[in-house]
Design a protein around this motif. Structure first.
Motif, PDB file in Angstrom:
ATOM      1  N   ALA A  18     107.794  31.151  17.314  1.00 38.99           N
ATOM      2  CA  ALA A  18     107.588  31.166  18.762  1.00 38.99           C
ATOM      3  C   ALA A  18     108.572  32.079  19.488  1.00 38.99           C
ATOM      4  N   LEU A  19     109.585  32.590  18.789  1.00 42.12           N
ATOM      5  CA  LEU A  19     110.590  33.431  19.437  1.00 42.12           C
ATOM      6  C   LEU A  19     110.116  34.891  19.485  1.00 42.12           C
ATOM      7  N   PRO A  20     110.604  35.670  20.446  1.00 42.58           N
ATOM      8  CA  PRO A  20     110.104  37.047  20.675  1.00 42.58           C
ATOM      9  C   PRO A  20     110.718  38.072  19.724  1.00 42.58           C
ATOM     10  N   TRP A  21     110.321  38.025  18.455  1.00 48.63           N
ATOM     11  CA  TRP A  21     110.912  38.909  17.454  1.00 48.63           C
ATOM     12  C   TRP A  21     110.566  40.379  17.677  1.00 48.63           C
ATOM     13  N   HIS A  22     109.576  40.681  18.525  1.00 46.62           N
ATOM     14  CA  HIS A  22     109.204  42.070  18.800  1.00 46.62           C
ATOM     15  C   HIS A  22     110.163  42.748  19.770  1.00 46.62           C
ATOM     16  N   LEU A  23     111.121  41.968  20.320  1.00 50.57           N
ATOM     17  CA  LEU A  23     112.091  42.531  21.260  1.00 50.57           C
ATOM     18  C   LEU A  23     113.468  42.627  20.620  1.00 50.57           C
ATOM     19  N   PRO A  24     114.227  43.705  20.894  1.00 48.02           N
ATOM     20  CA  PRO A  24     115.627  43.730  20.476  1.00 48.02           C
ATOM     21  C   PRO A  24     116.349  42.510  21.032  1.00 48.02           C
ATOM     22  N   LEU A  25     117.286  41.989  20.292  1.00 49.74           N
ATOM     23  CA  LEU A  25     117.923  40.734  20.670  1.00 49.74           C
ATOM     24  C   LEU A  25     118.573  40.792  22.049  1.00 49.74           C
ATOM     25  N   GLU A  27     117.510  42.175  24.567  1.00 49.74           N
ATOM     26  CA  GLU A  27     116.496  42.174  25.616  1.00 49.74           C
ATOM     27  C   GLU A  27     115.723  40.856  25.694  1.00 49.74           C
ATOM     28  N   TRP A  28     116.137  39.855  24.920  1.00 45.21           N
ATOM     29  CA  TRP A  28     115.410  38.580  24.965  1.00 45.21           C
ATOM     30  C   TRP A  28     115.481  37.967  26.362  1.00 45.21           C
ATOM     31  N   PRO A  29     114.347  37.464  26.884  1.00 46.05           N
ATOM     32  CA  PRO A  29     114.335  36.838  28.212  1.00 46.05           C
ATOM     33  C   PRO A  29     115.178  35.563  28.235  1.00 46.05           C
ATOM     34  N   GLU A  30     115.672  35.223  29.413  1.00 44.71           N
ATOM     35  CA  GLU A  30     116.539  34.060  29.583  1.00 44.71           C
ATOM     36  C   GLU A  30     115.842  32.759  29.179  1.00 44.71           C
ATOM     37  N   THR A  93     109.297  44.593  14.068  1.00 49.12           N
ATOM     38  CA  THR A  93     108.941  45.848  14.751  1.00 49.12           C
ATOM     39  C   THR A  93     108.701  45.552  16.224  1.00 49.12           C
ATOM     40  N   ASP A  94     108.879  46.606  17.067  1.00 48.91           N
ATOM     41  CA  ASP A  94     108.560  46.407  18.483  1.00 48.91           C
ATOM     42  C   ASP A  94     107.063  46.630  18.688  1.00 48.91           C
ATOM     43  N   ARG A  95     106.619  46.599  19.942  1.00 45.91           N
ATOM     44  CA  ARG A  95     105.177  46.676  20.224  1.00 45.91           C
ATOM     45  C   ARG A  95     104.594  48.036  19.848  1.00 45.91           C
ATOM     46  N   THR A  96     105.437  49.039  19.709  1.00 42.57           N
ATOM     47  CA  THR A  96     104.934  50.367  19.330  1.00 42.57           C
ATOM     48  C   THR A  96     104.996  50.593  17.818  1.00 42.57           C
ATOM     49  N   GLY A  97     105.466  49.574  17.089  1.00 41.73           N
ATOM     50  CA  GLY A  97     105.565  49.698  15.634  1.00 41.73           C
ATOM     51  C   GLY A  97     106.887  50.225  15.132  1.00 41.73           C
ATOM     52  N   GLU A  98     107.828  50.511  16.047  1.00 40.82           N
ATOM     53  CA  GLU A  98     109.153  50.979  15.626  1.00 40.82           C
ATOM     54  C   GLU A  98     109.939  49.832  14.992  1.00 40.82           C
ATOM     55  N   PRO A  99     110.619  50.072  13.887  1.00 45.81           N
ATOM     56  CA  PRO A  99     111.343  48.982  13.208  1.00 45.81           C
ATOM     57  C   PRO A  99     112.532  48.488  14.034  1.00 45.81           C
ATOM     58  N   LEU A 100     112.778  47.207  13.926  1.00 49.72           N
ATOM     59  CA  LEU A 100     113.947  46.568  14.525  1.00 49.72           C
ATOM     60  C   LEU A 100     114.809  45.972  13.420  1.00 49.72           C
ATOM     61  N   GLU A 101     116.074  45.766  13.728  1.00 47.13           N
ATOM     62  CA  GLU A 101     116.976  45.216  12.717  1.00 47.13           C
ATOM     63  C   GLU A 101     116.566  43.794  12.337  1.00 47.13           C
ATOM     64  N   SER A 102     116.935  43.412  11.126  1.00 45.54           N
ATOM     65  CA  SER A 102     116.706  42.042  10.667  1.00 45.54           C
ATOM     66  C   SER A 102     117.620  41.087  11.420  1.00 45.54           C
ATOM     67  N   VAL A 103     117.365  39.799  11.228  1.00 48.33           N
ATOM     68  CA  VAL A 103     118.107  38.777  11.966  1.00 48.33           C
ATOM     69  C   VAL A 103     118.525  37.666  11.011  1.00 48.33           C
ATOM     70  N   LEU A 104     119.775  37.239  11.121  1.00 48.35           N
ATOM     71  CA  LEU A 104     120.263  36.048  10.429  1.00 48.35           C
ATOM     72  C   LEU A 104     120.292  34.901  11.424  1.00 48.35           C
ATOM     73  N   VAL A 105     119.715  33.768  11.044  1.00 49.69           N
ATOM     74  CA  VAL A 105     119.652  32.595  11.924  1.00 49.69           C
ATOM     75  C   VAL A 105     120.503  31.482  11.321  1.00 49.69           C
ATOM     76  N   THR A 106     121.441  30.972  12.101  1.00 46.03           N
ATOM     77  CA  THR A 106     122.265  29.840  11.676  1.00 46.03           C
ATOM     78  C   THR A 106     122.175  28.737  12.714  1.00 46.03           C
ATOM     79  N   ARG A 107     122.486  27.524  12.296  1.00 42.13           N
ATOM     80  CA  ARG A 107     122.488  26.392  13.233  1.00 42.13           C
ATOM     81  C   ARG A 107     123.754  26.437  14.083  1.00 42.13           C
TER      82      ARG A 107
END
Length: 410
Positions: A18-25, A27-30, A93-107
């Motif tokens: 459900a999170l906006p992975w297509h956006l650079p971190l 730029e995530w909305p509040e 990737t963003d909406r244009t298909g450009e790759p974005l960096e991977s993400v590490l998720v921790t609690r």
């Protein structure tokens, strides 16, 4: 490459989608973010909500993201205080298909704070000393577990209040590596990095006016080295005691327990002339002994009881003629442990009359007897032996204990 979520829990991918992975971190909305204090990081880090959980999301390249995820999982398995890894998200990737960096998720570590947030109000020097204590303990625990950090600093640590002191947690394992045992050079490298990094971080705080005027950044950088060395020496040094002074060994074990560490194994060697005993402890984090005692003996006890029983078991095994660690012809620890239960533990407990035991279970009775032997040996300045301790305990301690538990009568 399609979006991929590798997670430790099968429920997490559905929540994370459900999170906006297509956006650079950055730029995530509040609406997705949780306003929590963040430390300084070489990467973009944000706190977000995934279902009922608050998570920390860090952007970095795919290879280091996957590597750090696995390292954090390894640290979690061996019980090291570190953030809890939940997932790695790759193929973004963003909406244009450009790759974005991977993400590490921790609690998110509840109740924890990065060091800079703690300096929003000027910390007193005494509090600074407690932070150095916590960080030194964390670094020692990492090294005992075989982990070379490679970037020890205040910025890579989270602090949580712990009954008037502080507990430190590793939050960035990107530069770390696990070994069977870190070399002296690796430990010294970690320590020198810690000294330089901490002094630099405190100098930054001093320049911003957030540091107490009596705190010297260079001195506090050196302090972490002194505290680490003192703790490491206490935890790993070899002790030589006069033969027969086995209560000295227990005194050393008690000091280690007071520092928050347990003794998993003991190497006890008698000198060829019989005059001295050499004691080498193997130290582990607390929470280890319940499982160890159950595995070796089948006895189910509370953690503190298990620690005392295992210490006694190790001391007893070292006195057995067929105890030869590493010798394939020697008796296995499991065999000796069951012999100890049959020949030492059960007869000792059964020596206490059932009518005097009250509600105490066998492990608690044995623990009490070991405590009483320790007390009598300290008073006599030599080991009085378990049989003598049992006799004195039955004759002088249990009757008084029962009297205090009797209800008052008119």
């Amino acid at each position: 490459m399609a979006l991929q979520i590798n997670a430790t829990n099968p429920e997490h991918p559905a929540l994370l989608l459900a999170l906006p992975w297509h956006l650079p971190l950055e730029e995530w909305p509040e609406e997705y973010l949780v306003p929590l204090p963040r430390g300084i990081s070489r990467h973009v880090v944000r706190y977000a909500r995934a279902g009922d959980e608050v998570i920390a999301v860090k952007e970095l390249a795919q290879r280091p993201a996957l590597r750090e995820y696995e390292l954090l999982r390894d640290l979690d398995r061996i019980g090291i205080p570190a953030v809890d890894p939940l997932a790695v998200v790759t193929g973004r990737t963003d909406r244009t298909g450009e790759p974005l960096e991977s993400v590490l998720v921790t609690r998110h570590l509840g109740g924890s704070m990065p060091y800079r947030s703690m300096f929003e109000t000027t910390l007193r020097p005494a509090t600074m000393h407690r932070l150095m204590d916590a960080l030194a303990v964390l670094l020692v625990r990492l090294h005992l577990a075989g982990f070379a950090w490679g970037d020890c600093s205040l910025s890579n640590t989270l602090f949580r209040r712990d009954a008037g002191a502080y507990a430190a947690y590793l939050v960035d394992a990107e530069t770390g590596d696990l070994h069977p045992e870190p070399s002296v050079g690796q430990r010294q490298y970690d320590l020198e990095l810690a000294r330089v990094n901490i002094s630099g971080e405190l100098l930054d705080l001093e320049a911003s006016g957030a540091l107490h005027p009596s705190v010297d950044p260079i001195d506090f950088g050196a302090e972490i080295c002194a505290r680490y060395q003192g703790l490491w020496e206490e935890l790993t040094r070899t002790s030589v005691y006069p033969a027969g002074k086995y209560h000295y060994i227990e005194r050393r074990i008690r000091r280690l327990n007071a520092l928050g560490f347990d003794v998993a194994e003991m190497q006890i060697e008698h000198a060829s002339n019989g005059d001295t005993v050499t004691f080498v402890p193997k130290v582990v984090d607390a929470g280890h002994h319940q499982r160890q005692l159950l595995r070796l003996t089948g006895l189910d006890a509370e953690e503190n009881q298990a620690r005392r029983l295992l210490n006694d078991l190790e001391s007893w095994m070292a006195t057995q003629a067929d105890y030869a660690p590493g010798d394939p012809l020697g008796a296995r620890p499991e065999v000796l442990a069951h012999r100890w239960v049959r020949e030492v533990f059960r007869p000792t407990v059964r020596a206490v009359p059932p009518e005097l035991r009250g509600a105490m279970d066998p492990a608690e009775i044995y623990h009490e007897l070991l405590e009483h032997r320790w007390y009598l040996s300290e008073r006599a300045q030599h080991d009085i032996g378990l049989d003598t301790a049992v006799e004195d305990y039955i004759r002088n301690v249990l009757p008084r204990a029962r009297e205090t538990l009797q209800p008052a009568t008119d």
